[in-house]
Structures are given as C-alpha cells and as structure tokens.
Design a protein around this motif. Structure first.
Motif, PDB file in Angstrom:
ATOM      1  N   THR A  81       0.820  -1.216   0.000  1.00 31.81           N
ATOM      2  CA  THR A  81       0.000   0.000   0.000  1.00 31.81           C
ATOM      3  C   THR A  81       0.852   1.264   0.000  1.00 31.81           C
ATOM      4  O   THR A  81       0.549   2.217  -0.717  1.00 31.81           O
ATOM      5  CB  THR A  81      -0.960  -0.009   1.203  1.00 31.81           C
ATOM      6  OG1 THR A  81      -1.772  -1.185   1.122  1.00 31.81           O
ATOM      7  CG2 THR A  81      -1.843   1.217   1.225  1.00 31.81           C
ATOM      8  N   SER A 125      -1.057  -0.774   8.365  1.00 36.23           N
ATOM      9  CA  SER A 125      -1.708  -1.190   7.125  1.00 36.23           C
ATOM     10  C   SER A 125      -0.957  -0.764   5.873  1.00 36.23           C
ATOM     11  O   SER A 125      -1.172  -1.330   4.800  1.00 36.23           O
ATOM     12  CB  SER A 125      -3.140  -0.661   7.078  1.00 36.23           C
ATOM     13  OG  SER A 125      -3.155   0.742   7.096  1.00 36.23           O
ATOM     14  N   TYR A 133      -5.667  -3.786   2.040  1.00 36.37           N
ATOM     15  CA  TYR A 133      -5.910  -2.448   2.589  1.00 36.37           C
ATOM     16  C   TYR A 133      -7.294  -1.952   2.186  1.00 36.37           C
ATOM     17  O   TYR A 133      -8.075  -1.484   3.015  1.00 36.37           O
ATOM     18  CB  TYR A 133      -4.811  -1.502   2.086  1.00 36.37           C
ATOM     19  CG  TYR A 133      -4.955  -0.062   2.527  1.00 36.37           C
ATOM     20  CD1 TYR A 133      -4.503   0.353   3.770  1.00 36.37           C
ATOM     21  CD2 TYR A 133      -5.507   0.889   1.679  1.00 36.37           C
ATOM     22  CE1 TYR A 133      -4.603   1.679   4.161  1.00 36.37           C
ATOM     23  CE2 TYR A 133      -5.613   2.223   2.061  1.00 36.37           C
ATOM     24  CZ  TYR A 133      -5.159   2.605   3.308  1.00 36.37           C
ATOM     25  OH  TYR A 133      -5.268   3.920   3.693  1.00 36.37           O
TER      26      TYR A 133
END
Length: 198
Positions: A81, A125, A133
C-alpha cells in the motif's frame, strides 16, 4: 447571472491555469448567510436530477466526446500500500487503478482512502498488499463506503457517466475495454469541464 452557469465556470476551471488554487467547495449565500455548500460531487448529483437540461450532449458516447484521460496509472493488487501512495505522489494523480496479474480492474486507491484511519492503524496497514488495505476499508465503520471501482465503456453515454458518478458517490469512473482492463479515467472535473464547453 445564472447560478448554474457560475458553478459550471468555477468548477470547470479546475487544473486549467497554472498557479491557481483548486476549488473544492463553493458557499451559497442568501442575504449574507451561508445557506448551502456546493462541491463538484453535489453539482454532478444535481446534474443527475436534471439530465434533461444537459441537452443532446448527454446522449453522446464517451468515445464521441473524447471524455477522460489515459493511460491509467495502475498498480498490481499485491503491491504494498505504501508503494501505491508513493505512486500517487509521483504520478501527480489523485487515484490509481488496482489491477490483477491479467491487468483487469479490481479496485482503486485514492488520497481519500487515508480518511478515518488512526495513526497506528495506518502505519501497520501501509505495509499490507493494497487489495487487503482496500478490503479493510470496505468493512471499516469509519470509512462507511463501498470501494468497488465504477466503470464504463467507451460506448456509454455522458448521461450514464453522470448517473454512475452521482449514484455511486465516486470521484472517478474507469473506462474499461472488453477484457476489463482500464484504459482511461473520467473524473468529476472532466464532466464539469465538458459541460462548461457546451
């Protein structure tokens, strides 16, 4: 002047002039009191309710109107992410498509996906695959929305695009080909600029 024309002009200037600030909200005043705040999203929602006033252009296709920009910035769904957010910054775009190994559209990562995250949750995350995510965002009470990307085809009409943007309350649509691969992206600003030209 016509209040609708003023809003089209204000929002339609997005990104046209170097050094100007983007307009995200316009306050509507009546006798010195703010009675409403209009954003590009609420403006497109208004246009959805008044499609008949858009005129014949609403019946034209994405392809006929040359609506949207490409190529689409995309990342693989197993990309970290944090790397996705780096690409947002590097690419000077507000969103990237999330694709599977075959290049088919599966999701969207945007700047607004940072909303509602605690620092601890966000930090942890950022190292997860972007698909995880986004899935966690979908189930998050803080986010409260659906993250399925909305797509259209080149043969779809402007009216279809307005309905998609307003109905799903999204800021962008991905134009996909017959193999579900994103080829272009249509933003709220693209639609408003097009209406400004008419």
């Amino acid at each position: 002047g016509d209040p609708l024309a003023v809003l089209v002009d204000l929002f339609g200037q997005q990104g046209k002039t170097e050094g100007t600030r983007r307009i995200y909200r316009v306050a509507v005043e009546e006798v010195g009191n703010v009675v409403a705040v209009v954003s590009p999203s609420t403006f497109v929602s208004f246009m959805k309710e008044h499609l008949s006033e858009v005129g014949d252009i609403a019946k034209k296709s994405v392809e006929e109107l040359n609506l949207g920009t490409g190529p689409v910035k995309a990342i693989q769904k197993d990309t970290e992410t944090l790397e996705g957010y780096k690409r947002l910054l590097d690419g000077e775009v507000s969103a990237v498509a999330i694709v599977n190994p075959e290049g088919e559209l599966e999701g969207c990562l945007s700047n607004s996906d940072l909303k509602g995250r605690s620092e601890k949750d966000l930090f942890q995350s950022l190292f997860a695959p972007v698909a995880s995510y986004i899935k966690n965002l979908e189930t998050s009470k803080a986010w409260g929305g659906e993250q399925t990307p909305v797509s259209v085809r080149k043969s779809d009409t402007l009216a279809h695009c307005i309905i998609g943007l307003a109905g799903k309350r999204v800021h962008r649509l991905f134009v996909v080909d017959d193999e579900w691969k994103p080829t272009q992206v249509i933003t709220l600003g693209d639609v408003i600029q097009l209406l400004q030209q008419e």
